[in-house]
Write a protein that holds these residues in place. Sequence first.
Motif, PDB file in Angstrom:
ATOM      1  N   ILE A  16       0.897  -1.206  -0.011  1.00 37.13           N
ATOM      2  CA  ILE A  16       0.006   0.029  -0.210  1.00 37.13           C
ATOM      3  C   ILE A  16       0.845   1.257  -0.088  1.00 37.13           C
ATOM      4  O   ILE A  16       0.528   2.200  -0.683  1.00 37.13           O
ATOM      5  N   LYS A  17       1.975   1.271   0.518  1.00 38.85           N
ATOM      6  CA  LYS A  17       2.883   2.449   0.817  1.00 38.85           C
ATOM      7  C   LYS A  17       3.529   2.575  -0.635  1.00 38.85           C
ATOM      8  O   LYS A  17       3.398   3.851  -0.991  1.00 38.85           O
ATOM      9  N   ASP A  20       0.304   3.841  -2.980  1.00 41.73           N
ATOM     10  CA  ASP A  20      -0.559   5.306  -2.534  1.00 41.73           C
ATOM     11  C   ASP A  20       0.611   6.222  -2.344  1.00 41.73           C
ATOM     12  O   ASP A  20       0.436   7.438  -2.190  1.00 41.73           O
ATOM     13  N   TYR A  23       0.164   9.382   0.124  1.00 43.90           N
ATOM     14  CA  TYR A  23      -1.116   9.285   0.688  1.00 43.90           C
ATOM     15  C   TYR A  23      -1.290   7.964   1.738  1.00 43.90           C
ATOM     16  O   TYR A  23      -2.252   7.853   2.441  1.00 43.90           O
ATOM     17  N   TYR A  24      -0.195   7.482   1.928  1.00 42.77           N
ATOM     18  CA  TYR A  24       0.024   6.168   2.698  1.00 42.77           C
ATOM     19  C   TYR A  24      -0.097   6.905   4.058  1.00 42.77           C
ATOM     20  O   TYR A  24       0.547   7.859   4.733  1.00 42.77           O
ATOM     21  N   CYS A  28      -3.510   1.978   7.857  1.00 42.32           N
ATOM     22  CA  CYS A  28      -4.123   1.914   6.571  1.00 42.32           C
ATOM     23  C   CYS A  28      -4.987   0.439   6.519  1.00 42.32           C
ATOM     24  O   CYS A  28      -5.830   0.548   5.742  1.00 42.32           O
ATOM     25  N   THR A  59     -10.355   3.394   3.143  1.00 41.15           N
ATOM     26  CA  THR A  59     -10.245   4.606   2.080  1.00 41.15           C
ATOM     27  C   THR A  59     -11.149   5.839   2.522  1.00 41.15           C
ATOM     28  O   THR A  59     -11.605   5.771   3.523  1.00 41.15           O
ATOM     29  N   ASP A  65     -11.058  -0.655   0.239  1.00 38.15           N
ATOM     30  CA  ASP A  65     -10.582  -1.411  -0.882  1.00 38.15           C
ATOM     31  C   ASP A  65     -10.203  -2.822  -0.299  1.00 38.15           C
ATOM     32  O   ASP A  65     -10.122  -3.188   0.746  1.00 38.15           O
ATOM     33  N   TYR A  79      -5.793  -5.924  -6.603  1.00 36.19           N
ATOM     34  CA  TYR A  79      -6.105  -4.870  -5.808  1.00 36.19           C
ATOM     35  C   TYR A  79      -7.552  -4.317  -6.278  1.00 36.19           C
ATOM     36  O   TYR A  79      -7.639  -4.125  -7.771  1.00 36.19           O
ATOM     37  N   ASN A  81     -10.595  -1.931  -5.764  1.00 30.86           N
ATOM     38  CA  ASN A  81     -10.853  -0.645  -4.925  1.00 30.86           C
ATOM     39  C   ASN A  81     -12.400  -0.655  -4.850  1.00 30.86           C
ATOM     40  O   ASN A  81     -13.193  -1.152  -5.455  1.00 30.86           O
ATOM     41  N   LYS A  99       0.807  -0.716  -9.915  1.00 27.27           N
ATOM     42  CA  LYS A  99      -0.451  -1.237 -10.242  1.00 27.27           C
ATOM     43  C   LYS A  99      -0.461  -1.370 -11.842  1.00 27.27           C
ATOM     44  O   LYS A  99       0.202  -0.294 -12.572  1.00 27.27           O
TER      45      LYS A  99
END
Length: 101
Positions: A16-17, A20, A23-24, A28, A59, A65, A79, A81, A99
Amino acid sequence: MKHTEEQIIKKAKQIIKDLDGEYYFEDCTDGTFFKEDEEILHGSLKGKKIPCWTVFVKTIFDNSDHLFISDETGEPVYYHNFNMMVYEVEKDKEGKYYKIE
């Protein structure tokens, strides 16, 4: 089960880090779910049943997600969302996740 919930959460946070970036945030994730025979709905493993972890990712606006991680490999499968977009997740040569749209 090859991985523990703690190992999967740690891996999920790393993924995720990478995905994102700025925004991490550390808190989370919002739980996990393990299924011995998860039918994969997207990506290169579509249609196969594998042992898989689902990690719930917090989120905006209280949505969630879902990050699917293979228990066999400890790597992301895809992933999904909250607005129904699905992405495969790959790792580059430096070990950073990204991604594929």
